[in-house]
Write an enzyme that holds these catalytic residues in place. Structure first.
Site: not given
Ligand SMILES: *Cc1c(COP(=O)(O)O)cnc(C)c1O
Length: 395
Positions: A89, A111, A377
């Site tokens: 991310k 968010e 990931s």
């Protein structure tokens, strides 16, 4: 067949920007500027330098010898788990904060559901000394205490969303309301390939560094720049989009997208959007989403908070629709088994999300000479409490 976004923000029939009129100026400002800014040499220089020295890229492409022996094929792991903050991310939040700065924005909102994107956003805001407000459902704030603590420690304000089911979609509504009220100074960092155009395309481009590195690494290790399979888990779809990106137009590469089946696709407790979803509009784009007969969004379920999302990004809806990607779904139990398998065979504790991708490897029918890349990931530190509860090591 075209798999990149068209001039109108669509992937086939999916995508677009279905937004309230009040939000139009913000999204339009971004649409008109994102590609231009991303192509500027000084942007690229700063982005690449942060990816290298702050995030820790390039991430290794690791040949998993014992896992390969077990499945009788050649398995490589793309180690996004080794990035700063523990997952892919950060690639996207670093990119978007640099873009926000060049647009003259002085305040960031985001968010978050599980808190992973909130942490990645709070991290880059601390790095840049920019004010950060993260909206999070009241229920999620209680469930994800360690990530809430991280965000606060990084200097972000975590604002509880108290309406509706008090989870991700309510936090999203609050963030959108904030953006409408603060169009001049505020930038909204979205954490996956979802939302109105240009977000899905922009996030995919920031994450495409994953497949860009893979090409060079495979060239060195295998003498060709492509694998036979790329496997990635899909929540919104950003790590998969990054891992697929440079192979989208190369049919010799099979793209495998793995969704969370939760307790089983027919159990009513699932997040397998490609199986259960229908066309509709969520978070500003036309895509596949889980909904009732009358179009209400269904509460998704998965043991992994990062895959617990009722839609997929429009690129993935298009990959499903055109059959360019193979979609698999993996249950909570299968994912947990895959966690333990990777841990014991390779000494790597993966995130629960990632384990869904690993669990699909045995179903591919890959041959001994095939090259399979699994996008790892994220790392499993954040999931240790779940692992201890489910594996009973003390008994
Ligand atoms: C958030 C997250 C995901 C799911 O998000 P995508 O946008 O689908 O990539 C997957 N793995 C990890 C480790 C995550 O933190």
């Amino acid at each position: 067949m075209k798999f990149t976004v068209d001039d109108y923000g669509f992937y086939g029939k999916f995508g677009g920007a279905y937004i309230p009129e009040m939000l139009y100026p913000n999204v339009e400002e971004l649409r008109q500027n994102y590609l231009k800014i991303m192509q500027e040499p000084d942007f690229q220089e700063e982005f690449q330098s942060l990816l290298k020295d702050y995030v820790g890229r390039p991430t290794p492409l690791y040949f998993a010898k014992r896992l390969s022996e077990k499945y009788n094929t050649k398995i490589y792991l793309k180690r996004e788990d080794l990035n700063h903050t523990g997952a892919h991310k950060i690639n996207n939040t670093v990119g978007q904060i640099l873009l926000a700065k060049r647009l003259g924005k002085t305040r960031i909102i985001a968010e978050t559901g599980a808190g992973q994107h909130g942490v990645a956003t709070a991290t880059v805001c601390a790095l840049m000394g920019i004010e950060c407000v993260v909206y999070m459902g009241e229920v999620d704030i209680k469930r994800q205490a360690p990530n809430v603590a991280r965000m606060k420690m990084l200097g972000a304000s975590v604002v509880p969303a108290t309406s509706g089911s008090k989870t991700l979609k309510d936090a999203t509504n609050e963030a959108i309301r904030d953006w409408i009220n603060n169009p001049e100074n505020t930038y909204y960092i979205i954490g996956s390939v979802v939302g109105p155009h240009p977000y899905p395309d922009m996030v995919a481009r920031f994450q495409s560094v994953i497949s860009e590195e893979m090409m060079a690494q495979l060239q060195e290790k295998e003498g060709r720049d492509y694998p036979d399979y790329v496997v990635a888990c899909v929540g919104g779809g950003s790590n998969a989009a990054g891992a697929f990106y440079h192979y989208l137009d190369r049919p010799e590469v099979k793209l495998v997208a793995v969704e969370a089946a939760g307790l089983g696709v027919d159990s009513g407790e699932s997040a397998a959007t490609s199986v259960l979803g229908k066309e509709g509009i969520i978070h500003g784009s036309r895509t596949l989403l889980m909904q009732t007969e009358d179009g209400q969004v269904t509460e998704p379920y998965s043991i992994s908070a990062g895959l617990d999302y009722p839609g997929v990004g429009p690129l993935h809806a298009h990959l499903f629709d055109t059959k360019r990607a193979i979609f698999e779904s993996v249950t909570d139990e299968e994912a947990l088994q895959a966690v333990l398998e990777l841990t014991r065979l390779e000494g790597i504790i993966p995130a629960l999300e990632t384990a869904h991708a690993l669990a699909a490897v045995g179903r591919l029918g890959a041959k001994p000479d095939d090259v399979v890349v699994v996008n790892l990931s994220g790392r499993g530190d954040k999931d240790l409490a779940t692992y201890l509860e489910r594996f009973h090591f003390d008994e």
